[in-house]
Design an enzyme around this catalytic site. Structure first.
Site, short mmCIF file in Angstrom:
data_model
loop_
_atom_site.label_atom_id
_atom_site.label_comp_id
_atom_site.label_asym_id
_atom_site.label_seq_id
_atom_site.Cartn_x
_atom_site.Cartn_y
_atom_site.Cartn_z
N CYS A 215 3.66 -1.63 -0.99
CA CYS A 215 2.84 -0.44 -1.18
C CYS A 215 3.62 0.81 -0.82
CB CYS A 215 1.58 -0.55 -0.34
SG CYS A 215 0.51 0.88 -0.45
N CYS A 218 1.49 2.52 2.45
CA CYS A 218 1.48 1.96 3.80
C CYS A 218 2.59 0.94 4.05
CB CYS A 218 0.13 1.33 4.11
SG CYS A 218 -0.20 -0.19 3.18
N CYS A 237 -3.11 -3.06 -2.97
CA CYS A 237 -2.67 -3.23 -1.59
C CYS A 237 -3.87 -3.70 -0.76
CB CYS A 237 -2.12 -1.93 -1.04
SG CYS A 237 -1.68 -2.03 0.72
N CYS A 240 -4.38 -0.85 2.50
CA CYS A 240 -4.85 0.53 2.38
C CYS A 240 -5.69 0.78 1.13
CB CYS A 240 -3.69 1.52 2.44
SG CYS A 240 -2.67 1.55 0.93
N ASP A 372 29.56 -3.87 -11.56
CA ASP A 372 29.09 -5.01 -10.75
C ASP A 372 28.26 -5.93 -11.64
OD1 ASP A 372 27.99 -6.78 -8.98
OD2 ASP A 372 27.00 -5.27 -7.73
#
Length: 466
Positions: A215, A218, A237, A240, A372
């Site tokens: 989240c 939070c 979430c 929250c 990479d």
């Protein structure tokens, strides 16, 4: 002084582009813009400010070339004079090059509006210089960490730039990506959400490469009711209450039709849009959804949108179909450049047909690819096990790709490694049975190398003309 500087910049930039093409140094898709920006740093801003219908920007890790081509197709069918970086040069010099090509001697546009696909890292500066009427945000995935860094860095830069947009601008975003849903909160600009509603497509693919799992309010881990792939899905979430916004425009029905495409139904506040998209895969259905949301925001009618998309032709290297010479076999070219994109491309091919696959995979590690290549180990190549008739592997990192396929369970006897791409193409075609299609999966510079080779053979136009 302003007009003299602009006129000089235009003249020298156009000369640079002509020389680039005549000397065989490329399509002149970026060099003119580089020259012009040195002589007149405000040339792009001045040009875009003079556009009667403003600028639309499209950004995202995956799908921006296809989505911008879809939007361009719709706007052209609607009779809108349009400026578009069709060749895919999506950094600021590329955008400036497109503007230069359309400008009169004073730097003023002939077109009414501009549509620019924009590199993730370039979006903040593109917003500052073009002052867009519309911004379309597709997704954010890990891609070329050596160039971009983690997606939280990109998201933070995007949010800062988006906060500068006025209430007269509109941001169209993918509600199924929690990173995007977070960065559009509290903007002065109008926001429009699009998302996937056909949960039959929520297979939970590539969960191990989900980037936005926590989240953004939070820090608690999101709970997903449905996962389409990676971190794209329906989330909330549990701590929250932060959750996926309800889409204003939703893909309610997706019926796959093999490699021929998909039947789509999209709902919007004014009703529904239905059409057959001639590109396969969930990814391309999402691109069509984004293009529909964007063009509805620009005032285009649903009838025009459906008509344009059902006759859509793919951008170069993005599920592009090419015939290998007169009466030759078909090639289906699909760019792969990061874990999520590669995984979804593999899933598209392995679910669209039950037939054994004939593949050419070309992996480069040049700057534009990302140096990479560890992302190969995050991408989900395992569905290819027991599905490959033969795969030819090429490019500067051909050995790495061959090793990755071996670990994915692809039998060693069906893997051939040929570093030289033209030779690899010939070898793959020589092994192709009559009536079969060669699926080509290149990274970005390998795609350009391939395009150069097939245009040299007369099978297709150079990429800047496609």
């Amino acid at each position: 002084m302003y007009r003299l500087r602009t006129t000089a910049a235009l003249a020298l930039a156009r000369t640079a582009g002509t020389l680039s093409r005549r000397l065989g140094l490329g399509g002149g898709t970026s060099l003119p813009g580089q020259v012009a920006r040195i002589l007149d740093p405000t040339i792009l801003t001045n040009f875009c400010t003079a556009l009667p219908e403003g600028v639309a920007l499209i950004a995202g890790t995956n799908g921006k070339t296809t989505t911008s081509r879809m939007v361009a197709t719709i706007l052209e069918q609607a009779g809108k004079p349009l400026l578009h970086n069709r060749a895919g040069a999506n950094l600021l010099p590329g955008l400036t090059t497109v503007a230069i090509a359309d400008a009169d001697w004073r730097g003023r546009p002939h077109a009414h509006q501009a549509l620019f696909e924009t590199d993730e890292a370039a979006l903040p500066q593109a917003i500052a210089e073009t002052r867009p009427r519309l911004v379309v945000l597709l997704n954010l995935f890990r891609d070329q960490l050596d160039r971009y860094g983690e997606i939280d860095t990109i998201a933070s830069h995007w949010r800062t730039a988006l906060q500068t947009l006025p209430p007269t601008s509109t941001v169209v975003f993918n509600a199924d990506d929690p990173a995007l849903a977070s960065i559009v909160q509290g903007l002065s600009a109008q926001i429009i959400a699009f998302g996937l509603a056909d949960v039959r497509q929520a297979t939970g693919a590539a969960l191990h490469i989900a980037d936005s799992q926590f989240c953004h309010v939070c820090g608690h881990r999101y709970h997903y009711q449905h996962v389409f792939y990676a971190h794209i899905g329906h989330y909330a979430c549990p701590q929250c209450g932060q959750h996926r916004p309800e889409p204003d425009i939703a893909l309610t029905v997706l019926e796959p039709r093999g490699l021929d495409g998909s039947d789509l139904q999209i709902t919007h506040p004014g009703g529904t849009v239905q059409f057959r998209l001639p590109l396969p895969g969930l990814y391309n259905a999402q691109n069509a959804l984004a293009a529909t949301a964007a063009t509805l925001a620009l005032g285009i009618t649903p009838a025009t949108i459906s008509s344009a998309l059902q006759n859509f032709q793919a951008a170069f290297g993005r599920i592009e179909r090419i015939t290998a010479g007169p009466n030759g076999p078909p090639l289906l070219i699909a760019l792969i450049k990061n874990p999520v994109g590669a995984s979804e491309t593999v899933r598209m091919f392995t679910t669209a047909t039950d037939q054994p696959l004939h593949l050419l995979i070309a992996i480069n590690d040049r700057f534009a690819d990302g140096t990479d290549v560890s992302w190969l180990w995050d991408a989900d190549f395992e569905p290819l096990a027991q599905r490959v008739a033969h795969v030819t592997v090429s490019g500067t990192r051909a050995a790495d790709m061959a090793l990755r396929l071996d670990y994915a369970g692809v039998a060693g006897e069906v893997i051939t490694v040929i570093d030289d791409l033209p030779a690899a193409l010939d070898a793959a075609l020589s092994r192709l049975p009559p009536g079969e299609t060669l699926a080509v999966l290149p990274t970005y510079t390998a795609m350009l190398d391939l395009r150069s080779e097939i245009s040299r053979r007369g099978w297709a136009k150079p990429f800047w003309e496609a």
